[in-house]
Design an enzyme around this catalytic site. Structure first.
Site, PDB file in Angstrom:
ATOM      1  N   LYS A 130      41.052  37.198  11.203  1.00  0.00           N
ATOM      2  CA  LYS A 130      40.003  36.942  10.039  1.00  0.00           C
ATOM      3  C   LYS A 130      39.979  39.205   9.353  1.00  0.00           C
ATOM      4  CE  LYS A 130      36.861  35.052   8.025  1.00  0.00           C
ATOM      5  NZ  LYS A 130      37.296  33.557   7.367  1.00  0.00           N
ATOM      6  N   GLY A 234      22.774  20.803  -0.113  1.00  0.00           N
ATOM      7  CA  GLY A 234      23.155  21.809  -0.800  1.00  0.00           C
ATOM      8  C   GLY A 234      24.164  20.610  -1.972  1.00  0.00           C
ATOM      9  N   GLY A 236      27.117  21.658  -4.205  1.00  0.00           N
ATOM     10  CA  GLY A 236      27.557  22.667  -4.710  1.00  0.00           C
ATOM     11  C   GLY A 236      28.826  22.565  -4.606  1.00  0.00           C
ATOM     12  N   VAL A 238      31.762  21.262  -2.188  1.00  0.00           N
ATOM     13  CA  VAL A 238      32.019  20.639  -1.305  1.00  0.00           C
ATOM     14  C   VAL A 238      30.958  19.680  -1.522  1.00  0.00           C
ATOM     15  CG1 VAL A 238      32.394  19.949   1.210  1.00  0.00           C
ATOM     16  CG2 VAL A 238      33.361  22.188  -0.284  1.00  0.00           C
ATOM     17  N   ALA A 239      30.329  19.890  -2.182  1.00  0.00           N
ATOM     18  CA  ALA A 239      29.159  18.655  -1.884  1.00  0.00           C
ATOM     19  C   ALA A 239      29.218  17.637  -3.110  1.00  0.00           C
ATOM     20  CB  ALA A 239      27.416  18.772  -1.979  1.00  0.00           C
TER      21      ALA A 239
HETATM   22  P1  NAD Z   1      28.666  26.007  -2.838  1.00  0.00           P
HETATM   23  O1  NAD Z   1      28.716  27.786  -3.090  1.00  0.00           O
HETATM   24  O2  NAD Z   1      29.625  25.466  -3.638  1.00  0.00           O
HETATM   25  O3  NAD Z   1      27.683  25.704  -2.643  1.00  0.00           O
HETATM   26  C1  NAD Z   1      27.093  25.002  -1.893  1.00  0.00           C
HETATM   27  C2  NAD Z   1      25.451  25.298  -2.216  1.00  0.00           C
HETATM   28  O4  NAD Z   1      24.038  25.231  -1.049  1.00  0.00           O
HETATM   29  C3  NAD Z   1      24.956  26.236  -3.310  1.00  0.00           C
HETATM   30  O5  NAD Z   1      24.518  24.983  -4.500  1.00  0.00           O
HETATM   31  C4  NAD Z   1      23.392  26.398  -3.164  1.00  0.00           C
HETATM   32  O6  NAD Z   1      22.671  26.838  -4.097  1.00  0.00           O
HETATM   33  C5  NAD Z   1      23.268  25.181  -1.389  1.00  0.00           C
HETATM   34  N1  NAD Z   1      22.130  26.094  -0.895  1.00  0.00           N
HETATM   35  C6  NAD Z   1      22.098  27.439  -0.340  1.00  0.00           C
HETATM   36  N2  NAD Z   1      21.135  27.186   0.311  1.00  0.00           N
HETATM   37  C7  NAD Z   1      20.329  26.058   0.564  1.00  0.00           C
HETATM   38  C8  NAD Z   1      19.337  25.691   1.125  1.00  0.00           C
HETATM   39  N3  NAD Z   1      18.693  26.460   1.487  1.00  0.00           N
HETATM   40  N4  NAD Z   1      19.058  24.642   0.431  1.00  0.00           N
HETATM   41  C9  NAD Z   1      19.801  23.971  -0.371  1.00  0.00           C
HETATM   42  N5  NAD Z   1      20.192  23.714  -0.846  1.00  0.00           N
HETATM   43  C10 NAD Z   1      21.276  24.895  -0.363  1.00  0.00           C
HETATM   44  O7  NAD Z   1      29.381  26.689  -1.337  1.00  0.00           O
HETATM   45  P2  NAD Z   1      30.951  25.142  -1.164  1.00  0.00           P
HETATM   46  O8  NAD Z   1      32.569  25.488  -1.082  1.00  0.00           O
HETATM   47  O9  NAD Z   1      30.100  24.308  -1.413  1.00  0.00           O
HETATM   48  O10 NAD Z   1      30.926  25.076   0.503  1.00  0.00           O
HETATM   49  C11 NAD Z   1      29.449  24.673   1.015  1.00  0.00           C
HETATM   50  C12 NAD Z   1      29.641  24.976   2.342  1.00  0.00           C
HETATM   51  O11 NAD Z   1      30.768  24.687   3.046  1.00  0.00           O
HETATM   52  C13 NAD Z   1      29.535  26.463   2.895  1.00  0.00           C
HETATM   53  O12 NAD Z   1      29.298  27.228   4.292  1.00  0.00           O
HETATM   54  C14 NAD Z   1      31.307  26.749   2.603  1.00  0.00           C
HETATM   55  O13 NAD Z   1      31.798  28.408   3.603  1.00  0.00           O
HETATM   56  C15 NAD Z   1      31.807  26.305   3.661  1.00  0.00           C
HETATM   57  N6  NAD Z   1      33.123  25.518   3.750  1.00  0.00           N
HETATM   58  C16 NAD Z   1      33.265  24.741   2.624  1.00  0.00           C
HETATM   59  C17 NAD Z   1      34.661  25.570   1.962  1.00  0.00           C
HETATM   60  C18 NAD Z   1      35.050  24.708   0.977  1.00  0.00           C
HETATM   61  O14 NAD Z   1      36.460  24.113   0.868  1.00  0.00           O
HETATM   62  N7  NAD Z   1      35.057  25.072  -0.046  1.00  0.00           N
HETATM   63  C19 NAD Z   1      36.411  25.209   2.937  1.00  0.00           C
HETATM   64  C20 NAD Z   1      35.364  24.901   4.681  1.00  0.00           C
HETATM   65  C21 NAD Z   1      33.288  25.501   5.340  1.00  0.00           C
END
Ligand code: NAD
Length: 439
Positions: A130, A234, A236, A238-239
């Site tokens: 990392k 969430g 965002g 991924v969701a």
């Molecule tokens: P993102 O920032 O696009 O989405 C995260 C969402 O969570 C945001 O919309 C934010 O407003 C919301 N959020 C924050 N706190 C919250 C709460 N208390 N209640 C409800 N919603 C809340 O991030 P992402 O890329 O969708 O990633 C989501 C998670 O998955 C993160 O932990 C990230 O580290 C992990 N992850 C992502 C990937 C990827 O490919 N993007 C890969 C591995 C792990």
């Protein structure tokens, strides 16, 4: 002579002052194969090497920690390398503010170990590492000029490390930053697609989470996703695709929440035709985790599974993308296990982020088999099969799934790359022999 306690309690700014006084621009702590202890590049840092060599919590025979002070902006550029038996260390670079040097070192050690485990459990021929950049709060992190300079320098730092670590995007780092890194080194992935990069990993990540859910349903004898209720925390990157895939698989209902009202409105509109319920929640309100449902999918932030929230969970299965969902991997892994909730470890379910970018330099194929095998039902190391294996061992030994996954990952991490063997560690030894710190 400073003690370890002095140095570890220093803020990064004060530590940088110490490095300047001692005329140190670069330093390392590198593993001595025979003693299993870290050897420092400078005698003044022996206290740090001893402190972490004796640390039982975060140090796990890490092969090397390399740190360089940036030319300008008083920023620490770091590369923390856990294991390179399966290949060069791979993992993203984080740009973050740290209160103390202890926080900085521990974050790097923990994250590097986590990547080693994630990569090994995924059957990737990559080690774990990392990058950790300690941000100077006095520097404007949104200034594009400053970012360009810092990330180009990080690229030079990567080149100096001769490929023992290959970096990638992470929290606080953007794809533009990766392009600046790439302008100075070949040892990076996650560059923009127009430069040959693999692009946004969120869709494959969502697909991986679906496979984890399907395996957990199968294991618990609960059938398929058809008709199931899933609560997604969430909304965002991924969701949103995850919600789409769940409906494609015939989910009966999806309930989701976010703290961002605009996102809730937009995503809500996209699924208006489906049995979809979207809620706005407050940042610290975790009551969503107690939503009655079949599967809970944490896809927001980490540390949300803890003694306050676990007893409230009504789902039978927890499987989501968020990193570090367990606040304390051991304590909370056990707690969730004892409650009879099937927890699919996050680093198993969300592996597709690194899978998507790790092998960028091997080029691209339609429906890429290198990617698709992770999402398949039959490949030994697919998300599906690995989840089944972890859940089976957890049941058989009455052990938390997180602990089982870590053990399986640590066993896999011992295997050497079929072509390159333990070459990453030879690179580290070369850096030590070449007095990297003086160059
Ligand atoms: P993102 O920032 O696009 O989405 C995260 C969402 O969570 C945001 O919309 C934010 O407003 C919301 N959020 C924050 N706190 C919250 C709460 N208390 N209640 C409800 N919603 C809340 O991030 P992402 O890329 O969708 O990633 C989501 C998670 O998955 C993160 O932990 C990230 O580290 C992990 N992850 C992502 C990937 C990827 O490919 N993007 C890969 C591995 C792990």
């Amino acid at each position: 002579m400073k003690t370890s306690s002095d140095l570890l309690h220093f803020s990064p700014a004060r530590f940088i002052g110490f490095l300047k006084t001692e005329n140190i621009r670069r330093f390392y702590l590198a593993l001595d194969e025979h003693s299993g202890r870290l050897i420092p590049s400078h005698p003044q840092l022996q206290v740090l090497a001893d402190y972490f060599s004796d640390d039982k919590r975060d140090f796990m025979q890490h092969e090397g920690l390399f740190v360089q002070l940036s030319r300008k902006y008083d920023t620490l550029l770091g590369a923390f390398i856990h294991r390179t038996r399966r290949g060069q260390a791979a993992g993203g670079v984080r740009y973050w503010t740290y209160d103390s040097m202890e926080d900085y070192f521990r974050d790097g050690l923990r994250l590097a170990k986590g990547m080693g485990r994630k990569n090994a459990l995924a059957g990737l021929w990559w080690g774990g590492g990392k990058g950790v950049m300690a941000r100077n709060p006095a520097v404007d992190k949104n200034n594009p000029q400053i970012r360009a300079e810092l990330y180009r320098e990080y690229g030079e730092f990567m080149t100096s490390l001769q490929g023992c670590y290959v970096t990638a995007e992470d929290v606080g780092t953007s794809v533009e930053d990766m392009a600046h890194i790439f302008s100075k080194t070949r040892f990076t992935t996650c560059i923009p697609p127009e430069l040959g990069g693999s692009g946004n990993p969120s869709i494959p990540t969502a697909r991986g989470v679906v496979r984890g859910m399907e395996a957990a349903l199968k294991f618990t004898g609960s059938g398929t996703l058809e008709g199931k209720t899933i609560a997604v925390q969430g909304m965002g990157h991924v969701a949103e695709p995850l919600i789409g895939f769940l409906f494609e698989k015939g989910a009966g209902k999806v309930i989701a929440c976010d703290i961002d009202p605009r996102l809730v409105e937009n995503v809500g509109a996209n699924f208006a035709e489906q049995n979809f319920e979207a809620r706005v929640v407050k940042r610290h309100d975790l009551s969503f985790l107690s939503t009655p449902c079949d599967i809970l999918a944490p896809c927001a932030t980490g540390a949300i599974l803890n003694p306050r929230t676990i007893p409230t969970i009504k789902a039978k299965i927890v499987c989501g993308a968020a990193n570090n969902q367990l606040e304390d991997a051991v304590r909370d892994g056990r707690l969730i296990h004892e409650q009879g909730v099937v927890y699919v470890p996050d680093f198993l379910a969300n592996r597709m982020g690194i899978v998507n970018c790790a092998n960028e330099q091997y080029g691209y194929i339609n429906h890429d088999p290198l990617i698709e095998q992770h999402l398949s039902e039959n490949w030994e190391y697919s998300v599906y099969q690995t989840t089944l294996r972890v859940l089976a061992e957890s049941k058989e030994k009455d052990e938390p799934t997180a602990a089982v996954a870590v053990r399986q990952a640590d066993e896999l991490a011992q295997q050497e790359h079929p072509l390159f063997g333990h070459r990453g560690f030879r690179i580290i030894q070369s850096l030590v022999e070449n007095r990297w710190q003086d160059q």
